[in-house]
Design a protein around this motif. Structure first.
Motif, short mmCIF file in Angstrom:
data_model
loop_
_atom_site.label_atom_id
_atom_site.label_comp_id
_atom_site.label_asym_id
_atom_site.label_seq_id
_atom_site.Cartn_x
_atom_site.Cartn_y
_atom_site.Cartn_z
N LEU A 282 -33.73 18.81 -2.56
CA LEU A 282 -33.83 18.02 -3.86
C LEU A 282 -34.89 18.93 -5.03
O LEU A 282 -35.30 20.00 -4.62
CB LEU A 282 -34.82 16.86 -3.71
CG LEU A 282 -34.30 15.64 -2.87
CD1 LEU A 282 -35.09 14.77 -2.15
CD2 LEU A 282 -32.98 15.18 -3.33
N ASP B 295 -37.31 18.54 -6.89
CA ASP B 295 -38.71 18.34 -7.14
C ASP B 295 -39.48 18.60 -5.64
O ASP B 295 -40.64 18.81 -5.70
CB ASP B 295 -39.13 17.14 -7.87
CG ASP B 295 -38.89 15.72 -7.12
OD1 ASP B 295 -37.78 15.99 -6.24
OD2 ASP B 295 -39.23 14.98 -7.17
N MET B 296 -38.74 18.20 -4.61
CA MET B 296 -39.65 18.51 -3.33
C MET B 296 -38.47 18.68 -2.17
O MET B 296 -37.16 18.69 -2.33
CB MET B 296 -40.41 17.19 -3.00
CG MET B 296 -39.87 15.98 -2.71
SD MET B 296 -40.97 14.67 -2.47
CE MET B 296 -41.87 14.50 -3.87
N ASP B 297 -38.93 19.20 -0.99
CA ASP B 297 -38.10 19.29 0.16
C ASP B 297 -38.03 17.93 0.90
O ASP B 297 -38.80 16.86 0.98
CB ASP B 297 -39.01 20.17 1.16
CG ASP B 297 -38.55 20.15 2.29
OD1 ASP B 297 -37.30 20.11 2.62
OD2 ASP B 297 -39.49 20.22 3.47
N ASP C 190 -46.43 22.72 -3.72
CA ASP C 190 -45.32 23.27 -4.23
C ASP C 190 -45.54 24.37 -5.06
O ASP C 190 -44.66 25.15 -5.72
CB ASP C 190 -44.63 22.23 -5.61
CG ASP C 190 -43.91 20.85 -4.99
OD1 ASP C 190 -43.47 20.72 -3.90
OD2 ASP C 190 -44.74 19.81 -5.52
N ARG D 159 -42.70 27.16 -3.72
CA ARG D 159 -41.70 26.87 -4.37
C ARG D 159 -41.25 27.33 -5.91
O ARG D 159 -40.26 27.52 -6.11
CB ARG D 159 -41.28 25.58 -4.25
CG ARG D 159 -40.66 24.88 -2.93
CD ARG D 159 -41.04 23.39 -2.80
NE ARG D 159 -40.13 22.85 -3.94
CZ ARG D 159 -39.16 22.40 -3.89
NH1 ARG D 159 -38.36 22.37 -2.60
NH2 ARG D 159 -38.68 21.66 -4.87
N ARG E 224 -37.72 23.68 -8.63
CA ARG E 224 -38.60 23.07 -9.56
C ARG E 224 -39.49 22.22 -8.68
O ARG E 224 -39.31 21.89 -7.65
CB ARG E 224 -37.89 22.34 -10.77
CG ARG E 224 -36.65 23.21 -11.32
CD ARG E 224 -35.92 22.33 -12.24
NE ARG E 224 -36.69 22.30 -13.60
CZ ARG E 224 -36.50 21.16 -14.23
NH1 ARG E 224 -35.44 20.39 -14.09
NH2 ARG E 224 -37.25 21.12 -15.51
N ALA E 225 -40.66 21.79 -9.58
CA ALA E 225 -41.61 20.71 -8.65
C ALA E 225 -42.06 19.87 -9.81
O ALA E 225 -41.69 19.89 -11.09
CB ALA E 225 -42.72 21.51 -8.37
N GLY E 226 -42.22 18.77 -9.25
CA GLY E 226 -42.96 17.53 -10.10
C GLY E 226 -42.04 16.52 -10.74
O GLY E 226 -40.86 16.85 -10.28
N GLN F 68 -39.06 15.06 -12.87
CA GLN F 68 -37.89 16.08 -13.40
C GLN F 68 -37.60 15.52 -14.65
O GLN F 68 -36.43 15.05 -14.88
CB GLN F 68 -36.87 16.04 -12.28
CG GLN F 68 -37.17 16.42 -11.15
CD GLN F 68 -37.29 18.03 -11.30
OE1 GLN F 68 -36.27 18.70 -11.52
NE2 GLN F 68 -38.20 18.48 -10.48
#
Lengths: 144, 418
Positions: A68, A70-72, B357, B360, B367-369, B371
């Motif tokens: 995904l 934004d996260m695993d 994160d 990552r 990406r993180a957080g 979207q």
């Protein structure tokens, strides 16, 4: 028993649509709800307070992609399986990763099925159709 | 080691504090007797005795010379003991001996002792050099098995071989994980292209089959022309979007590859001016989200201008993009210099990055957080690649909802060593 809702967590909208088409082709008429990122799926499952009470009484079947944006996806699986309300809800991992360690990790975390998306579309559609046939016969418990 | 008879023996009673008793020793002058006593003490390893120098004539000169010799011995003993302690015990590899005398055998002795220390230490120095390079993400270095004609041997050779094998393994894993990511992310759009093409084909078959049955295709029950057109549009839309996405991914990969090959040209750079220039290009975006960017007095650096512009434009662009909703953005760029490195910090009061994160975000396509901003997950991956190429490191300190600080540490003087 409430009708089962299929929750699909899949970041690629095209994939989500293709999976939905294949499930429909297998005669699945249940409601399908798609989340394209982990955060919005988590807030749907666990609600504002993060406890998961909002899901109580729902009959869900979760289709989860691991990659995904934004996260695993494994983290979502872990949280689901550790939650008082949702721990018995079936989770099917449907992802492109066929790495042995990833498969083991997901079963360790308590996933109910792990399916690799075939690259070839005919096989992909076929696999999802068979999954749909399987869905039509399994029992899904209500969330506690 | 076996004791060697030729090495210095423990002093015996005979050597220490001689008493002048024999007839021979009574014969000389008082000065001669004192000199003999002092010489014997020195032979016994006592370098503290000095002769009085206020004598007249030759005796005074002899006393002075004796004192010089015993002082030189004392200094040599102290230097050797000191270097043994500092280099051997405390591991401070830069210390060398200095006897304070460079003539004849003294100078030669000083040179040989220092050569011995160098010979013993260079393998450690070499391994340390490579390990610190690896720690900073440079996987192109290996331990040299021969430096200036000196060969690594024994345990040192074993250690070096292991370190080199480890670096190879790490480099291999990095390439593999990159290849895996690129492969996976390119496969995504391909599945859509193939999938929706198959859907189109199925639809086309259905339409033509009906047409073949006498042209009444669109009057039939199973094939509603409006629904069929909508399915066509949907499929074509997804195929187009997938090809566009694929093109963007491929372009991003090519851009990163090109950036990795571009020759870096070090020049003296006024960093305050460079960062202010970057801020000007972002002024419009910053104003739109009510963000204020403050640039402090930054230490200058000798580095590649374009690479630095890319690094800071990415970091500042992110800072402007990922603010907290409803909170005026405050972004600060500060810097300070140490002896060999310069450190720049880009600090914001934005939404921050959760600890889980923080690794990552530096990976390609991740990406993180929330979207809610456009992006492919390329910026920080290429920033890290650039900073590493410049011989530096990048560090992230952040917590969710309480801002992020990106710290870039670079060598004060960049020289391309490739």
């Amino acid at each position: 028993m409430r009708p089962v809702t299929i929750i699909m967590i899949e970041d690629d909208e095209g994939h989500a649509r293709l999976i939905e088409k294949s499930l429909r082709a297998a005669g699945i008429a249940n409601a399908i709800v798609v989340f394209t990122d982990g955060a919005s799926a988590l807030s749907h499952f666990f609600g504002q307070d993060g406890w998961g009470g909002v899901s109580a009484g729902a009959a869900l079947l979760i289709l989860l992609d691991l990659n995904l944006p934004d996260m695993d996806g494994g983290e979502i699986l872990r949280q689901l399986k550790q939650n008082l309300h949702l721990k018995r809800t079936p989770v099917v991992i449907l992802t492109t990763t066929d790495d042995e360690r990833e498969i083991q990790r997901c079963y360790d975390l308590g996933c109910n099925l792990y399916i690799t998306k075939p690259v070839d579309y005919t096989r992909f559609a076929n696999a999802v159709r068979q999954l749909g046939l399987f869905f039509s016969i399994i029992e899904v418990p209500e969330a506690a | 080691m076996e004791p060697d008879d030729s090495t210095i023996k423990e002093p015996t009673d005979r050597d220490v504090a001689p008493k002048l008793t024999s007839k021979d020793e009574d014969s000389g002058s008082v000065q001669q007797r004192e000199l003999l006593q002092a010489l014997r003490a020195m032979r016994a390893g006592d370098f503290t005795i000095r002769l009085p120098v206020d004598l007249l004539g030759l005796s005074g000169k002899i006393a002075e010379t004796f004192n010089d010799i015993v002082e030189a011995n004392q200094r040599m003993a102290e230097q050797l003991e000191g270097v043994g302690q500092v280099v051997g015990r405390e591991g401070k590899t830069r210390r060398r001996v200095n006897f304070g005398l460079s003539q004849g055998a003294w100078g030669e002795m000083e040179t040989s002792v220092n050569t011995l220390i160098d010979d013993l230490l260079w393998p450690t120095t070499e391994v340390t050099r490579v390990i610190s390079a690896v720690a900073q993400g440079d996987l192109l270095q290996t331990v040299q098995l021969e430096v200036d004609g000196r060969l690594l041997q024994g345990e040192f050779l074993r250690a070096a071989t292991i370190v080199n094998a480890m670096i190879k393994q790490l480099a291999n894993e990095e390439i593999q994980s990159f290849a895996y990511m690129v492969g996976h992310d390119l496969r995504g759009p391909l599945v859509n292209i193939m999938g929706f093409t198959s859907e189109l084909q199925a639809l086309r078959d259905a339409i033509f089959e009906r047409l073949g049955e006498g042209g009444e295709a669109f009057a039939g029950e199973r094939l509603d022309p409006k629904a069929a057109a909508a399915e066509f549009d949907e499929a074509i839309g997804f195929i187009k979007a997938a090809t566009v996405k694929m093109e963007r991914l491929i372009n991003a990969i090519l851009a990163i590859s090109r950036a990795g090959k571009r020759e870096l040209k070090p020049e003296k750079i006024d960093m305050s001016a460079l960062v202010k220039g970057v801020v000007t290009t972002l002024a419009h975006e910053a104003q739109a989200v009510n963000a204020e960017i403050e640039v402090g007095t930054l230490p200058s650096i000798t580095c590649d201008r374009l690479a630095l512009e890319q690094v800071f434009s990415n970091l500042l662009d992110n800072a402007v993009k990922y603010l907290r909703r409803g909170e005026p953005g405050r972004i600060q760029v500060t810097g300070y210099a140490s002896s060999e490195r310069v450190i720049y910090e880009v600090r914001d009061n934005g939404r921050g990055i959760a600890e889980a994160d923080q690794k990552r975000v530096f990976e390609l396509f991740r990406r993180a957080g929330a979207q809610d901003q456009r992006g492919e997950g390329i910026g920080l991956a290429s920033v890290r690649a650039l900073v590493r190429r410049l011989g530096g490191t990048i560090k992230l300190t952040s917590a969710l909802n309480s801002g992020s600080t990106f710290q870039v540490a670079l060598p004060r003087n960049f020289t391309d060593q490739r």
